[in-house]
Write an enzyme that holds these catalytic residues in place. Structure first.
Site, mmCIF file in Angstrom:
data_model
loop_
_atom_site.group_PDB
_atom_site.id
_atom_site.type_symbol
_atom_site.label_atom_id
_atom_site.label_comp_id
_atom_site.label_asym_id
_atom_site.label_seq_id
_atom_site.Cartn_x
_atom_site.Cartn_y
_atom_site.Cartn_z
ATOM 1 C CD GLU A 1 9.308 -54.182 17.175
ATOM 2 O OE1 GLU A 1 8.115 -54.269 17.538
ATOM 3 O OE2 GLU A 1 9.722 -53.303 16.371
ATOM 4 C CD GLU B 1 6.068 -53.167 20.925
ATOM 5 O OE1 GLU B 1 5.552 -52.821 19.829
ATOM 6 O OE2 GLU B 1 7.245 -52.919 21.209
#
Length: 655
Positions: free
Chosen positions: A150, A303
């Protein structure tokens, strides 16, 4: 394609065995088999274990876990751990810690404590990526490489300032060109030496908008360059695909179109920001964006949470059945699987309350039962791997337009970007229409309807592209405050929007008139607007609806010139949905399966020989199907969707 190595859709999640002992590892092996896990993401936050001191690596523990997972039939998505440098690194290289806009240097104690532009950090990241690739490049467990995690951390330090100046020289060529682009004649900001140029740090009042926009562009390029360095180091020693996980929608300061072109598999993380049907719509929003960034290539839900719904200042639990419905919501829209963060819920640390596939309560729990149900469902849907989703409607998305709307000094604080995209996508979702996202300069010819909800900044090329789309009969809706500045953030002179778009729309916007915070206006067709209004002159268009208040009484609010529409206010949700419904009819865009009630989602994936219809019931009562069908999830013929249930139907393609 990763699904070929797995023999079907991916199912699993982040696995952090370093948090546990051997007794738990044995249980993990058994539970993964029971749940149908075939892919585990390993090593995301393990830098301190992999490299306990600078230049000395310890791979023995990772060797054992990769061998164990492989023996258990679980493939590995092997991560580089560079999102969380260990304490020894930050103590050795304090200049590599991030600095805030007001000059505060942060310290280690969390994740993401690094400056992406610091040479020491970039060198260390390349080194650990190379070391991992050299050791595991051909390990039989490794199916995918996962660079970083991320990408998001911004920094305003001296390293960033130096890198920013290098980027600006390459972009603008000279200080004269930079001064012109940033409009530095205003407020006596003219630069006479490159060393005077800084990132947009904390200052007295409004920051220069051109400076802020270029800084966002620069940092996006820096993120992509950092990713490429690790990717290329891995590719030198491994032939497995490489990716990094994108975080939607506005968490990362990065051009996701550009980053999507650099990865072998677009991978996204998604956590709904509202419960119930709103969560289902948010799943669709995230999945449609991921598919669009992938550009027809495979993408993967990297995710999600088994029971995580972010809602303001609290995290809500998911309702029974939503683990499966949300997972299938992504798969229906093109994901090649469904992964979670994480496999086992941490008993300590900053995310000990983040939900997981195996919760604190253990396998004898509702969550784990739903995890097993989801794993079984994905195993039965192996045949859909590699199939595609097509859309005939699109919402325009441009990072430049997003960053531009973050500028200081705009006329209203209610001018938003991602919320505007969500409203447009939600209207299509409620209508049963699957949508792509598209860049304003992209080829739009495959779409019948294009919504442009927040194009404050619109390049000359984008404006001309929309003009051509409308001229060829495509239906387009441009919304308020659209196309009013060019790619340098310079105001369009002579009336808004950009000239080619003014021609297509047949209007000239003369004045913007923001509404008061709680002001709500009524248009002549009975619809209601908030936040914004504009003074419009018709130049070939006709007024579909007019204002009925104040100085704008009787002037156009919604206009149309053939297939090009312009909306100059923010309509209430119900009225906006009605307008989008009218445009869908005009454009000839139909729902995937007409006749389904609200709250029932239908999406189709198409392969060479078959179509697969995914039907997801987000309602609390059963819904009859148009005709009985064989459900691939249960292998039974069904004539109704159960309350909160899912059905997947296969049919042969028409020749």
């Amino acid at each position: 394609m990763i699904t070929r190595r797995l023999g079907g859709l991916a199912f699993g999640g982040d696995y952090n065995p370093e948090q546990w002992d051997e007794e738990v590892w044995k249980e993990d092996d058994a539970l993964m088999r029971e749940a149908g896990v075939n892919l585990a993401t390993v090593g995301v936050f393990s830098w301190a274990l992999l490299e306990p001191e600078e230049g000395r690596y310890d791979f023995a523990w990772l060797d054992a876990h990769l061998d164990r997972l492989h023996a258990n039939g679980v493939a590995v998505d092997l991560a580089t751990p560079t999102a969380s440098p260990p304490p020894w690194f930050t103590l050795a290289h304090p200049d590599a810690l991030p600095t805030t806009p007001d000059g505060v240097r942060l310290v280690h104690g969390s994740r993401d404590t690094y400056c992406l532009t610091a040479p020491a950090y970039r060198a260390a990241a390349r080194a650990v990526a190379s070391a991992l690739a050299e050791r595991y490049g051909d390990h039989p467990a490794v199916a995918l490489w996962h660079v970083h995690n991320e990408y998001a951390t911004l920094c305003w330090c001296s390293h960033t300032a130096a890198a920013f100046r290098v980027w600006l020289r390459a972009r603008h060529g000279s200080l004269d060109a930079l001064n012109e682009a940033w409009g530095t004649a205003f407020w006596s900001q003219r630069y006479t030496d490159w060393e005077q140029v800084l990132p947009p740090r904390a200052t007295q009042w409004h920051r220069n908008p051109g400076q802020s926009l270029d800084f966002s562009r620069f940092f996006s390029d820096e993120v992509i360059a950092a990713y490429r360095e690790q990717r290329d180091a891995i590719r030198a020693a491994s032939d497995r695909p490489v990716t990094t996980n994108l975080m939607l929608p506005g968490y990362q300061n990065v051009d996701l179109w550009a980053l999507g072109r650099e990865v072998d598999v677009v991978a996204v993380d998604h956590y709904p920001d509202a419960p119930g049907v709103d969560a289902a719509a948010d799943v669709a929003f995230a999945a449609d964006r991921a598919r669009s960034f992938a550009g027809g290539r495979p993408w993967l839900l990297m995710e999600q949470g088994t029971s995580t719904v972010h809602a303001g200042d609290r995290v809500l639990a998911k309702e029974p059945g939503e683990v499966l419905r949300h997972s299938l919501g992504h798969v229906a829209r093109g994901s090649e699987g469904a992964l979670f963060f994480q496999w086992r819920q941490s008993r300590a640390g900053a995310e000990q309350w983040h939900s997981a596939m195996v919760p604190h309560a253990g396998p004898d729990s509702r969550i784990f039962r739903e995890v097993k149900q989801t794993g079984a469902a994905l195993a039965r849907l192996a045949e859909v791997a590699g199939s595609v989703v097509t859309a005939s409607a699109a919402v325009l998305h441009d990072s430049d337009a997003w960053w531009a709307l973050n500028s200081d000094g705009l006329p209203s604080s209610e001018l938003d970007y991602h919320p505007a995209l969500r409203r447009a996508h939600r209207a299509l979702w409620d209508a049963g229409v699957v949508a792509d996202f598209a860049h304003p300069e992209a080829d739009l010819s495959r779409y019948r309807l294009v919504l442009a909800p927040a194009l404050y900044l619109l390049s000359d090329e984008g404006a001309e592209n929309l003009r051509r789309f409308a001229a060829k009969g495509g239906t387009v809706l441009v919304q308020h405050f659209g196309g009013v500045v060019d790619s340098r953030l310079h105001a369009r002179l002579g009336g808004y929007p950009a000239a080619p778009l003014r021609e297509a729309l047949g209007i000239r916007v003369e004045e913007h008139r923001p509404l008061g915070r709680d002001e709500r206006i009524t248009l002549s067709d009975g619809s209601h607007g908030t936040a914004w209004s504009e003074s419009i002159r018709l130049e070939g268009a006709v007024a579909v609806a007019s204002y009925t208040h104040g100085v704008l009484d009787g002037s156009p609010a919604l206009t149309r010139k053939r297939t090009a529409w312009y909306l100059s206010t923010r309509l209430d949700a119900v009225d906006y949905a009605a307008l989008v419904g009218e445009l869908l009819d005009v454009a000839g865009v139909r729902p995937v399966l007409p006749g389904l009630p609200p709250g029932v989602e239908a999406v189709t994936r198409t392969g060479e020989r078959h179509r697969w219809h995914f039907l997801l019931n987000h309602r609390a009562e059963p819904v009859s199907l148009p005709r009985p069908a064989l459900d691939l999830l249960t292998r039974r013929r069904v004539d109704a969707l159960p309350a909160g249930g899912c059905v997947v139907v296969r049919e042969g393609r028409q020749p």
